[in-house]
Structure formats: structure tokens, C-alpha cells
Scaffold this motif. Sequence first.
Motif, PDB file in Angstrom:
ATOM      1  N   THR A  12       0.831  -1.218   0.000  1.00 41.99           N
ATOM      2  CA  THR A  12       0.000   0.000   0.000  1.00 41.99           C
ATOM      3  C   THR A  12       0.862   1.263   0.000  1.00 41.99           C
ATOM      4  O   THR A  12       0.618   2.203  -0.763  1.00 41.99           O
ATOM      5  CB  THR A  12      -0.925   0.008   1.251  1.00 41.99           C
ATOM      6  OG1 THR A  12      -1.673  -1.198   1.247  1.00 41.99           O
ATOM      7  CG2 THR A  12      -1.862   1.208   1.243  1.00 41.99           C
ATOM      8  N   TYR A  13       1.899   1.290   0.858  1.00 45.05           N
ATOM      9  CA  TYR A  13       2.709   2.517   0.969  1.00 45.05           C
ATOM     10  C   TYR A  13       3.557   2.732  -0.283  1.00 45.05           C
ATOM     11  O   TYR A  13       3.874   3.854  -0.636  1.00 45.05           O
ATOM     12  CB  TYR A  13       3.592   2.479   2.225  1.00 45.05           C
ATOM     13  CG  TYR A  13       2.784   2.381   3.499  1.00 45.05           C
ATOM     14  CD1 TYR A  13       1.693   3.223   3.702  1.00 45.05           C
ATOM     15  CD2 TYR A  13       3.090   1.444   4.486  1.00 45.05           C
ATOM     16  CE1 TYR A  13       0.922   3.132   4.856  1.00 45.05           C
ATOM     17  CE2 TYR A  13       2.333   1.353   5.630  1.00 45.05           C
ATOM     18  CZ  TYR A  13       1.251   2.193   5.815  1.00 45.05           C
ATOM     19  OH  TYR A  13       0.495   2.114   6.949  1.00 45.05           O
ATOM     20  N   LYS A  14       3.898   1.626  -0.920  1.00 44.43           N
ATOM     21  CA  LYS A  14       4.657   1.742  -2.176  1.00 44.43           C
ATOM     22  C   LYS A  14       3.797   2.490  -3.206  1.00 44.43           C
ATOM     23  O   LYS A  14       4.250   3.418  -3.858  1.00 44.43           O
ATOM     24  CB  LYS A  14       5.014   0.331  -2.689  1.00 44.43           C
ATOM     25  CG  LYS A  14       6.065   0.345  -3.769  1.00 44.43           C
ATOM     26  CD  LYS A  14       6.487  -1.050  -4.122  1.00 44.43           C
ATOM     27  CE  LYS A  14       7.621  -1.485  -3.224  1.00 44.43           C
ATOM     28  NZ  LYS A  14       8.497  -2.467  -3.713  1.00 44.43           N
ATOM     29  N   ARG A  15       2.541   2.086  -3.282  1.00 48.08           N
ATOM     30  CA  ARG A  15       1.632   2.745  -4.248  1.00 48.08           C
ATOM     31  C   ARG A  15       1.414   4.206  -3.855  1.00 48.08           C
ATOM     32  O   ARG A  15       1.522   5.103  -4.686  1.00 48.08           O
ATOM     33  CB  ARG A  15       0.271   2.025  -4.266  1.00 48.08           C
ATOM     34  CG  ARG A  15       0.247   0.763  -5.109  1.00 48.08           C
ATOM     35  CD  ARG A  15      -1.180   0.325  -5.411  1.00 48.08           C
ATOM     36  NE  ARG A  15      -2.004   0.111  -4.220  1.00 48.08           N
ATOM     37  CZ  ARG A  15      -1.934  -0.978  -3.453  1.00 48.08           C
ATOM     38  NH1 ARG A  15      -1.075  -1.941  -3.733  1.00 48.08           N
ATOM     39  NH2 ARG A  15      -2.708  -1.106  -2.391  1.00 48.08           N
ATOM     40  N   LEU A  16       1.164   4.436  -2.542  1.00 47.02           N
ATOM     41  CA  LEU A  16       0.857   5.796  -2.102  1.00 47.02           C
ATOM     42  C   LEU A  16       2.033   6.749  -2.282  1.00 47.02           C
ATOM     43  O   LEU A  16       1.858   7.948  -2.408  1.00 47.02           O
ATOM     44  CB  LEU A  16       0.455   5.788  -0.606  1.00 47.02           C
ATOM     45  CG  LEU A  16      -0.900   5.164  -0.278  1.00 47.02           C
ATOM     46  CD1 LEU A  16      -1.112   5.099   1.234  1.00 47.02           C
ATOM     47  CD2 LEU A  16      -2.025   5.986  -0.914  1.00 47.02           C
ATOM     48  N   SER A  17       3.263   6.198  -2.263  1.00 48.22           N
ATOM     49  CA  SER A  17       4.441   7.074  -2.278  1.00 48.22           C
ATOM     50  C   SER A  17       5.088   7.151  -3.656  1.00 48.22           C
ATOM     51  O   SER A  17       6.137   7.770  -3.795  1.00 48.22           O
ATOM     52  CB  SER A  17       5.454   6.593  -1.245  1.00 48.22           C
ATOM     53  OG  SER A  17       5.906   5.302  -1.584  1.00 48.22           O
ATOM     54  N   ALA A  18       4.454   6.549  -4.659  1.00 49.18           N
ATOM     55  CA  ALA A  18       5.088   6.521  -5.987  1.00 49.18           C
ATOM     56  C   ALA A  18       5.379   7.930  -6.491  1.00 49.18           C
ATOM     57  O   ALA A  18       6.437   8.195  -7.079  1.00 49.18           O
ATOM     58  CB  ALA A  18       4.200   5.760  -6.969  1.00 49.18           C
ATOM     59  N   GLY A  19       4.435   8.877  -6.237  1.00 50.21           N
ATOM     60  CA  GLY A  19       4.604  10.258  -6.704  1.00 50.21           C
ATOM     61  C   GLY A  19       5.825  10.916  -6.082  1.00 50.21           C
ATOM     62  O   GLY A  19       6.664  11.507  -6.775  1.00 50.21           O
ATOM     63  N   ILE A  20       5.948  10.786  -4.766  1.00 53.59           N
ATOM     64  CA  ILE A  20       7.083  11.395  -4.045  1.00 53.59           C
ATOM     65  C   ILE A  20       8.383  10.792  -4.555  1.00 53.59           C
ATOM     66  O   ILE A  20       9.364  11.489  -4.800  1.00 53.59           O
ATOM     67  CB  ILE A  20       7.021  11.101  -2.521  1.00 53.59           C
ATOM     68  CG1 ILE A  20       5.756  11.643  -1.896  1.00 53.59           C
ATOM     69  CG2 ILE A  20       8.243  11.649  -1.802  1.00 53.59           C
ATOM     70  CD1 ILE A  20       5.653  11.382  -0.399  1.00 53.59           C
ATOM     71  N   ALA A  21       8.354   9.471  -4.730  1.00 54.87           N
ATOM     72  CA  ALA A  21       9.576   8.779  -5.146  1.00 54.87           C
ATOM     73  C   ALA A  21      10.043   9.304  -6.504  1.00 54.87           C
ATOM     74  O   ALA A  21      11.225   9.569  -6.704  1.00 54.87           O
ATOM     75  CB  ALA A  21       9.312   7.275  -5.210  1.00 54.87           C
ATOM     76  N   GLU A  22       9.091   9.494  -7.407  1.00 51.67           N
ATOM     77  CA  GLU A  22       9.456   9.963  -8.745  1.00 51.67           C
ATOM     78  C   GLU A  22      10.038  11.374  -8.665  1.00 51.67           C
ATOM     79  O   GLU A  22      11.093  11.665  -9.215  1.00 51.67           O
ATOM     80  CB  GLU A  22       8.223   9.946  -9.641  1.00 51.67           C
ATOM     81  CG  GLU A  22       8.589  10.001 -11.116  1.00 51.67           C
ATOM     82  CD  GLU A  22       7.356   9.939 -11.981  1.00 51.67           C
ATOM     83  OE1 GLU A  22       7.260   9.043 -12.801  1.00 51.67           O
ATOM     84  OE2 GLU A  22       6.476  10.792 -11.802  1.00 51.67           O
ATOM     85  N   GLU A  23       9.355  12.217  -7.904  1.00 52.23           N
ATOM     86  CA  GLU A  23       9.799  13.611  -7.740  1.00 52.23           C
ATOM     87  C   GLU A  23      11.222  13.672  -7.185  1.00 52.23           C
ATOM     88  O   GLU A  23      12.037  14.488  -7.586  1.00 52.23           O
ATOM     89  CB  GLU A  23       8.827  14.294  -6.774  1.00 52.23           C
ATOM     90  CG  GLU A  23       8.929  15.800  -6.708  1.00 52.23           C
ATOM     91  CD  GLU A  23       8.000  16.337  -5.607  1.00 52.23           C
ATOM     92  OE1 GLU A  23       8.377  17.295  -4.970  1.00 52.23           O
ATOM     93  OE2 GLU A  23       6.913  15.757  -5.391  1.00 52.23           O
ATOM     94  N   MET A  24      11.539  12.774  -6.255  1.00 52.92           N
ATOM     95  CA  MET A  24      12.834  12.815  -5.577  1.00 52.92           C
ATOM     96  C   MET A  24      13.902  11.940  -6.245  1.00 52.92           C
ATOM     97  O   MET A  24      15.045  11.903  -5.799  1.00 52.92           O
ATOM     98  CB  MET A  24      12.692  12.332  -4.120  1.00 52.92           C
ATOM     99  CG  MET A  24      11.848  13.215  -3.247  1.00 52.92           C
ATOM    100  SD  MET A  24      12.405  14.917  -3.274  1.00 52.92           S
ATOM    101  CE  MET A  24      14.063  14.767  -2.633  1.00 52.92           C
ATOM    102  N   GLY A  25      13.501  11.211  -7.270  1.00 49.57           N
ATOM    103  CA  GLY A  25      14.466  10.301  -7.895  1.00 49.57           C
ATOM    104  C   GLY A  25      14.899   9.200  -6.951  1.00 49.57           C
ATOM    105  O   GLY A  25      16.009   8.691  -7.017  1.00 49.57           O
ATOM    106  N   GLU A  26      14.007   8.830  -6.024  1.00 53.04           N
ATOM    107  CA  GLU A  26      14.341   7.779  -5.045  1.00 53.04           C
ATOM    108  C   GLU A  26      13.685   6.464  -5.449  1.00 53.04           C
ATOM    109  O   GLU A  26      12.566   6.465  -5.997  1.00 53.04           O
ATOM    110  CB  GLU A  26      13.775   8.139  -3.666  1.00 53.04           C
ATOM    111  CG  GLU A  26      14.613   9.113  -2.889  1.00 53.04           C
ATOM    112  CD  GLU A  26      15.826   8.496  -2.224  1.00 53.04           C
ATOM    113  OE1 GLU A  26      15.756   7.333  -1.807  1.00 53.04           O
ATOM    114  OE2 GLU A  26      16.851   9.194  -2.121  1.00 53.04           O
ATOM    115  N   GLU A  27      14.332   5.352  -5.149  1.00 53.33           N
ATOM    116  CA  GLU A  27      13.708   4.063  -5.427  1.00 53.33           C
ATOM    117  C   GLU A  27      12.674   3.746  -4.364  1.00 53.33           C
ATOM    118  O   GLU A  27      12.851   4.078  -3.209  1.00 53.33           O
ATOM    119  CB  GLU A  27      14.763   2.970  -5.384  1.00 53.33           C
ATOM    120  CG  GLU A  27      15.438   2.778  -6.703  1.00 53.33           C
ATOM    121  CD  GLU A  27      16.477   1.696  -6.624  1.00 53.33           C
ATOM    122  OE1 GLU A  27      16.225   0.710  -5.920  1.00 53.33           O
ATOM    123  OE2 GLU A  27      17.526   1.865  -7.255  1.00 53.33           O
ATOM    124  N   VAL A  28      11.595   3.067  -4.790  1.00 49.31           N
ATOM    125  CA  VAL A  28      10.664   2.566  -3.758  1.00 49.31           C
ATOM    126  C   VAL A  28      10.736   1.052  -3.683  1.00 49.31           C
ATOM    127  O   VAL A  28      11.064   0.391  -4.642  1.00 49.31           O
ATOM    128  CB  VAL A  28       9.170   2.947  -3.997  1.00 49.31           C
ATOM    129  CG1 VAL A  28       8.803   4.163  -3.209  1.00 49.31           C
ATOM    130  CG2 VAL A  28       8.871   3.119  -5.462  1.00 49.31           C
TER     131      VAL A  28
END
Length: 421
Positions: free
Chosen positions: A405-421
Motif C-alpha cells: 500500500t505505501y509503495k503505491r501511495l508514495s510513488a509520486g514522491i519517489a518519482e519527484e525525488m528520484g528515489e527508489e521505492v
Amino acid sequence: MKDLFDKIYSDKGPLGKWANQAEGYFIFPKLEGPISNRMKFKGKDVVTWSINDYLGLANHPEVRKVDAEAGVKWGSAYPMGARMMSGHTELHEQLQNELAAFVQKEAAYVLNFGYQGMVSTIDALVNKDDVIVYDVDAHACIIDGVRLHMGQRFTYKHNDMESIEKNLQRATRVAEKTGGGILLISEGVFGMRGEQGRLKEIIALKEKYNFRFFVDDAHGFGTLGKTGAGAGEEQGVQDGIDVYFATFAKAMASTGAFIAADQEIIDYLKYNLRSQMFAKSLQMQLVEGALKRLDMLRTMPELKEKLWENTNALQNGLKERGFDLGTTQSCVTPVYLKGSIPEAMALVKDLRENHGIFCSIVVYPVIPRGLILLRMIPTASHTQEDIDETLNAFSAIRERLENGTYKRLSAGIAEEMGEEV
Ligand SMILES: Cc1ncc(COP(=O)(O)O)c(C=O)c1O
């Protein structure tokens, strides 16, 4: 040539780079309302697990009364000046005598802040010929104190006796050449993971090596040992600690700190601690407040008993539900989970907004990448209801972490920050 500020414009640092996503929420959050087991965060009630008010003194009516009366009596200016010049009083001396007796040392010296006091004490104890040996996980104030040192320093692997001994051997070889001595520094309790420093085993090494032992017992003071004298008392080796440090900022729920040692060592330090010689003395309201709090530590053992009752209920409850608490041996309660930084952000948001649980979150670079550390500090003012709600919330967030669930919810932040989820 570069402008000095170029680097500031281009690189905000390992935490600063998260400011847009995190500030006001994960970093610099504002907890509101009276300090207690339940406070308000963004207008909602939360159970607070991130305040080092171990004994529940911060908002205790007797403490508040003394603080308020001392404020009226002294204001916030008194005494003006550094201790050495014009900032010394009978009450500072009384507090020092009572602190020394409490931690079973000959003498003590009050410090206006723990952090600076720690830096200065390290600075005053060594000269360029001396060697410092210290734990790689040491608190920032120890690291800063060591940075001032003009001579050699060695870090040992966290709480690792083999590494401690190896580095004592290295330090001995250096000190024999320079003609200096060795200062070994450990924490009584490591504030992130909750492990006690291996004080007893380190002190046993005094049989083989010639060194002096300095212990920062910020989290042990008032919480460990039969009388609350800290990690040294808990491990039965208080005598083997040459210089003892604790802050008023945790079990005493105030500001200020102290060091304690043999009289001659304190006499030397009080003439050589630069952060105390050249900075304003601890103000009177805090001195009177510290005397009151110390009296409560001495005369109200039920506070420490309640703290431990809550600590055991929280830690055992988490363990029974299969959570990994690492190797804590104190009230500090870390819960280790696996996940990325964006997942950690989504998880903590859920914990705070949907479950009403506020705890600190620690991620890379403080701990290895891929780990999420939720750190909780139980206090004497928590209730069984707080603990039960927290245990249920932790089970719920673990399920959501594991089912993606948190992986899906945080996909936007991850993309913005260039961070892997
Ligand atoms: C281990 C340790 N040492 C020293 C300090 C600094 O103490 P103070 O907050 O009184 O400056 C802290 C933080 O409070 C700490 O956790």
C-alpha cells in the motif's frame, strides 16, 4: 572563484533535500498543547512517543509550580554573566553538591547546555599528545568535541569489545610515543538503538590498559540503576567511570546538564571548560527547577517504576507481535521495518493521521538504506490504553507496508525525488 554560498544553493544536504516533502511534518513538526502522553499534531489528538520526558515531570503540577514561582522570583536574567565572572550562586553550588551525591561522585559541575558542555569537557580533558578512543555511533556532541582535538583519535565499531581492545592497543602505542594519555568515551545508553554502552567490560579493561573513561549518560540518568544514578549503577560499575555526564533535558525534563567526577578533576574542569567560562551561567529558574526535579528523582521511586512498567508493556507487546526491536536494553524503543524513504513517509503519515500515533522516524543516512526505524520513548505518563492503541496501529501499518500500500501511495514522491521505492 566560487561564491561561498554556491554550495548552499545547489545542495541542501542529506536531510535538507527532503525539506519540500518533509518540513513541518516529518522534520520540524509542531506538537501543540501541554506536554503529555497525548498532544495535538495538525489539530488532531496523537499519542506522543517522541518526547524524552521519561519520568513524566515536564508537566507535573509540583514541577510547574516551582518553575512558575522561580520565574516570578528571579526572572530570566539572573544571574548575569559566566560562572567565573559574575554568574555563580549558592544555589548553583547546592545543585552541584546534590547532583554529585545522587550519581555517587565526589563533586559535580553544572553546565548551561549539555551539547556545548560535552564538547568543552572533551576539549578540556585532552591535549595534543593525548589519544581519544570512541564509539563510531557516538552522539553528535561527542563527535564535535573530538573534532576539536589536535591529537590522534580512533573510532571503534559500535559496542564491539574486540574493536575497543584493538583500538586501545593502537592508542597505547601512539600515547607511548607522544607521552600523552588515553581518553575512552562511550554513551551510557545509545539514544537511537537503546543499547547500553558496555561500561562494565570497558572498565574491566583498565586492568590491562591505562586509560580514563568518560561516559555520556544522557538517557541513563534517572532511568537506570537502583537509585536512578544511570547506566554505571545499573551495571554495578559507577566507580569505574572517571567522568560522568548527564543532561537535564531528558529524565529531568528541563535545560542544562552536569559533569561529575573526583573533586580534583572537577576543580580542574571548572577552570578550563571554555563553553562555561565564556558563556552565561545556567539561569536561576532552571537551577531551582533542577533542584526540585532532582528531589523528585530521589524521593519518588514510583516514577521510575511506572516508566519501566510502561516500557515493559510496550516492548513486550511489540515483541509478542513479532516486531524487531533490535538489541535495546533501555527505555528507548526502536522498531525496525524494511522499506524505502518514500514508503516511510507514507507509513508515518498513516500512523499519525489515521491511527493518532506520533513517533520519530529515522531513515538513511542515519541508518542503512532500506531500513525504517520508528523510535519511541515511553514515559511514566503513558497509559495502558496508549500502549494498546499503539500496538494495534503498528500491526495495521506493518500489514499495509507488506502488502505494498505505501509503495503505491508514495510513488509520486519517489518519482519527484528520484528515489527508489
Ligand atoms: C547522548 C546525548 N548527549 C548529549 C546531548 C545534549 O544535551 P542537551 O540537549 O542538554 O544539550 C543529548 C541530547 O539531548 C544526547 O542525547
